[in-house]
Design a protein around this motif. Structure first.
Motif, mmCIF file in Angstrom:
data_model
loop_
_atom_site.group_PDB
_atom_site.id
_atom_site.type_symbol
_atom_site.label_atom_id
_atom_site.label_comp_id
_atom_site.label_asym_id
_atom_site.label_seq_id
_atom_site.Cartn_x
_atom_site.Cartn_y
_atom_site.Cartn_z
ATOM 1 N N CYS A 1 -18.527 -44.725 60.407
ATOM 2 C CA CYS A 1 -17.946 -43.351 60.224
ATOM 3 C C CYS A 1 -18.730 -42.447 59.417
ATOM 4 O O CYS A 1 -19.168 -41.517 59.736
ATOM 5 N N TYR A 2 -18.780 -43.099 58.103
ATOM 6 C CA TYR A 2 -19.338 -42.313 57.011
ATOM 7 C C TYR A 2 -20.896 -42.080 57.400
ATOM 8 O O TYR A 2 -21.088 -40.779 56.894
ATOM 9 N N THR A 3 -21.625 -43.041 57.792
ATOM 10 C CA THR A 3 -23.005 -42.623 58.061
ATOM 11 C C THR A 3 -23.147 -41.833 59.180
ATOM 12 O O THR A 3 -24.264 -40.813 59.237
ATOM 13 N N SER A 4 -22.397 -41.724 60.096
ATOM 14 C CA SER A 4 -22.481 -40.950 61.407
ATOM 15 C C SER A 4 -21.988 -39.521 61.118
ATOM 16 O O SER A 4 -22.563 -38.701 61.803
ATOM 17 N N VAL A 5 -21.609 -38.998 60.032
ATOM 18 C CA VAL A 5 -21.438 -37.698 59.592
ATOM 19 C C VAL A 5 -22.579 -37.118 59.145
ATOM 20 O O VAL A 5 -22.767 -35.980 59.727
ATOM 21 N N THR B 1 -7.156 -37.177 52.257
ATOM 22 C CA THR B 1 -7.373 -36.028 53.104
ATOM 23 C C THR B 1 -6.719 -34.716 52.652
ATOM 24 O O THR B 1 -7.748 -33.548 52.542
ATOM 25 N N PRO B 2 -5.759 -34.560 52.430
ATOM 26 C CA PRO B 2 -5.243 -33.174 51.763
ATOM 27 C C PRO B 2 -6.108 -32.832 50.692
ATOM 28 O O PRO B 2 -6.504 -31.441 50.492
ATOM 29 N N VAL B 3 -6.399 -33.391 49.812
ATOM 30 C CA VAL B 3 -7.182 -33.036 48.776
ATOM 31 C C VAL B 3 -8.493 -32.684 48.825
ATOM 32 O O VAL B 3 -9.095 -31.496 48.354
ATOM 33 N N GLN B 4 -9.293 -33.456 49.626
ATOM 34 C CA GLN B 4 -10.518 -32.970 50.260
ATOM 35 C C GLN B 4 -10.780 -31.861 51.126
ATOM 36 O O GLN B 4 -11.587 -31.002 50.793
ATOM 37 N N ILE B 5 -9.767 -31.620 51.944
ATOM 38 C CA ILE B 5 -9.431 -30.269 52.606
ATOM 39 C C ILE B 5 -9.448 -29.272 51.576
ATOM 40 O O ILE B 5 -10.065 -28.148 51.796
ATOM 41 N N GLY B 6 -8.632 -29.401 50.577
ATOM 42 C CA GLY B 6 -8.168 -28.228 49.711
ATOM 43 C C GLY B 6 -9.323 -27.879 48.802
ATOM 44 O O GLY B 6 -9.488 -26.932 48.385
ATOM 45 N N CYS C 1 -21.517 -27.116 58.890
ATOM 46 C CA CYS C 1 -21.553 -27.500 57.619
ATOM 47 C C CYS C 1 -20.378 -27.783 56.756
ATOM 48 O O CYS C 1 -20.265 -29.004 56.099
ATOM 49 N N ALA C 2 -19.427 -26.753 57.159
ATOM 50 C CA ALA C 2 -17.913 -27.077 56.262
ATOM 51 C C ALA C 2 -17.203 -28.479 56.806
ATOM 52 O O ALA C 2 -16.888 -29.183 55.819
ATOM 53 N N MET C 3 -17.514 -28.715 58.145
ATOM 54 C CA MET C 3 -16.849 -29.906 58.756
ATOM 55 C C MET C 3 -17.693 -31.055 58.009
ATOM 56 O O MET C 3 -16.972 -32.219 57.927
ATOM 57 N N GLN C 4 -18.996 -31.202 57.990
ATOM 58 C CA GLN C 4 -19.615 -31.855 57.592
ATOM 59 C C GLN C 4 -19.232 -32.447 55.924
ATOM 60 O O GLN C 4 -19.168 -33.692 55.624
ATOM 61 N N ILE C 5 -19.012 -31.404 55.309
ATOM 62 C CA ILE C 5 -18.730 -31.815 53.901
ATOM 63 C C ILE C 5 -17.387 -32.320 53.795
ATOM 64 O O ILE C 5 -17.120 -33.230 53.103
ATOM 65 N N CYS C 6 -16.318 -31.696 54.629
ATOM 66 C CA CYS C 6 -15.088 -32.250 54.723
ATOM 67 C C CYS C 6 -14.950 -33.619 54.929
ATOM 68 O O CYS C 6 -14.169 -34.377 54.462
ATOM 69 N N PHE C 7 -15.569 -33.957 56.181
ATOM 70 C CA PHE C 7 -15.599 -35.316 56.694
ATOM 71 C C PHE C 7 -16.026 -36.489 55.625
ATOM 72 O O PHE C 7 -15.808 -37.362 55.478
ATOM 73 N N LEU C 8 -17.127 -35.840 55.068
ATOM 74 C CA LEU C 8 -18.116 -36.699 54.297
ATOM 75 C C LEU C 8 -17.294 -37.118 52.933
ATOM 76 O O LEU C 8 -17.065 -38.122 52.403
ATOM 77 N N TYR C 9 -16.490 -36.007 52.377
ATOM 78 C CA TYR C 9 -15.529 -36.206 51.320
ATOM 79 C C TYR C 9 -14.373 -37.180 51.625
ATOM 80 O O TYR C 9 -13.916 -37.804 50.872
ATOM 81 N N ILE C 10 -13.941 -36.943 52.867
ATOM 82 C CA ILE C 10 -12.630 -37.656 53.192
ATOM 83 C C ILE C 10 -12.965 -39.136 53.187
ATOM 84 O O ILE C 10 -12.256 -39.854 52.792
ATOM 85 N N LEU C 11 -13.994 -39.288 53.884
ATOM 86 C CA LEU C 11 -14.357 -40.587 54.251
ATOM 87 C C LEU C 11 -14.777 -41.334 53.004
ATOM 88 O O LEU C 11 -14.779 -42.418 52.638
ATOM 89 N N GLY C 12 -15.530 -40.458 51.881
ATOM 90 C CA GLY C 12 -16.193 -40.928 50.817
ATOM 91 C C GLY C 12 -14.736 -41.562 50.176
ATOM 92 O O GLY C 12 -14.891 -42.623 49.335
ATOM 93 N N ALA C 13 -13.996 -40.838 50.059
ATOM 94 C CA ALA C 13 -12.593 -41.092 49.275
ATOM 95 C C ALA C 13 -11.923 -42.164 49.794
ATOM 96 O O ALA C 13 -11.446 -43.000 49.090
ATOM 97 N N THR D 1 -12.563 -33.617 41.136
ATOM 98 C CA THR D 1 -12.182 -34.574 42.292
ATOM 99 C C THR D 1 -12.889 -35.941 42.387
ATOM 100 O O THR D 1 -12.361 -36.856 42.671
ATOM 101 N N ALA D 2 -14.296 -35.888 41.959
ATOM 102 C CA ALA D 2 -15.050 -36.825 42.276
ATOM 103 C C ALA D 2 -14.918 -37.800 41.144
ATOM 104 O O ALA D 2 -14.744 -39.056 41.541
ATOM 105 N N LEU D 3 -14.353 -37.285 39.809
ATOM 106 C CA LEU D 3 -13.762 -38.208 38.726
ATOM 107 C C LEU D 3 -12.631 -38.850 39.269
ATOM 108 O O LEU D 3 -12.429 -40.074 38.919
ATOM 109 N N PHE D 4 -11.858 -38.082 39.820
ATOM 110 C CA PHE D 4 -10.441 -39.019 40.052
ATOM 111 C C PHE D 4 -10.650 -40.018 41.366
ATOM 112 O O PHE D 4 -10.206 -41.139 41.155
ATOM 113 N N PHE D 5 -11.384 -39.723 42.330
ATOM 114 C CA PHE D 5 -11.542 -40.659 43.343
ATOM 115 C C PHE D 5 -12.491 -41.568 43.244
ATOM 116 O O PHE D 5 -12.567 -42.541 43.975
#
Length: 311
Positions: A72-76, A153-158, A97-109, A202-206
């Protein structure tokens, strides 16, 4: 800043590998092969962890979900990157672009948290072997996987929404291979300090909190292994952890360099290289690492290959 430089942005232009115009189709072929290897390798791990009776344990349960997460992560990012290389049309719509970033961060977390869960599983297996079936029962395993998927998920969307509420400068070119917050904020107008701080926090936290949990788990694991009386016992215990530890080092090392290093040390070329490393190299090597260093996985692959050949 001149008012004429600020415009309503409907799309962005991902420069990607535009500085290598003569190698576009060659890069397409290389990345297509890599993507297929990621799909086939991780897909094979999913199949054998679900179908082989010898691999119906919490460790392989988590490994199957981790492999699915890698796909899933690479398919984003991969399909869009392959399309850009083949067509040499690098524009990406604002919403995409917004969806790509959002899913990339959700899956990365989710990947960071799942790696921490896998480290906890190894800690219980080695440090508390008598209680392992009780602690890591199927219900707990399912709950840990679900928590890994939804916690960020909520953090990355936020984090994503305020980034895209900015006004952007023209030309709207992102000197990167996919949509990401750091290159996006470079073309945002106004003071972006607070948003950059949010991205780094956020990156530091996750990244760091799961990494600290992994580190504590392995400190206790190593201390327990060193107390084992037999050399064969130590070797077997180390072998069950080495694959996971190698994946952790690959993923966290490259991700930390991209998101946690000072802004003054950033450069477009280095960011592209490290981004490729944790979005491509780690998912591609994951099946190899677990296959080459795990006798149970090798045995399961040897069983399934003759079936595929006969069918």
């Amino acid at each position: 800043m001149e008012k004429g430089n600020v415009t309503l942005v409907l799309e962005f232009i991902l420069l990607g590998f535009a500085d290598l115009p003569n190698f576009q189709h060659l890069l397409f072929g290389i990345f297509l092969v890599i993507y297929l290897c990621i799909l086939i390798g991780n897909g094979l791990l999913i199949v054998i962890t679900k179908t082989n009776p010898a691999l119906q344990t919490p460790m392989y349960f988590f490994l199957g979900h981790f492999s699915f997460l890698e796909i899933c992560y690479t398919s984003v990012t991969f399909p869009r990157m392959l399309k850009d290389l083949w067509t040499q049309k690098r524009n990406i719509p604002f919403l995409s672009c917004a969806m790509q970033i959002c899913f990339l961060y959700i899956l990365g977390a989710a990947e960071c948290l799942l790696l921490a869960v896998m480290a906890y599983d190894r800690y219980v297996a080695i440090c508390k072997p008598l209680y392992y079936p009780l602690i890591m029962n199927h219900r707990v395993c399912v709950q840990l996987v679900i928590a890994s998927w939804i916690t960020g998920t909520p953090v990355q969307i936020g984090l994503t929404v305020p980034t895209f509420l900015s006004e952007f400068l023209w030309p709207n070119k992102l000197n990167h291979i996919f949509c990401d917050a750091p290159p996006l904020l470079e073309v945002a107008c106004g003071d972006t300090y607070q948003k950059e701080l949010s991205v780094h926090f956020t990156a530091l936290f996750f990244v760091m909190i799961p990494f600290l949990l992994i580190s504590v788990s392995y400190i206790k694991i190593i201390a327990t292994i060193l107390k084992l009386p037999s050399t064969s016992g130590k070797s077997k215990a180390f072998s069950t952890c080495s694959s996971h530890l190698m994946v952790v080092c690959l993923f966290y090392g490259s991700a930390s360099i991209v998101y946690l290093r000072p802004k003054s040390s950033h450069s477009a070329k280095s960011d592209k290289v490290f981004s490729l490393f944790y979005t491509i190299v780690t998912p591609m090597l994951n099946p190899l690492i677990y296959s080459l260093r795990n006798k149970d996985v090798i045995a399961a692959i040897r069983k399934i290959l003759p079936r595929c050949r006969d069918s």
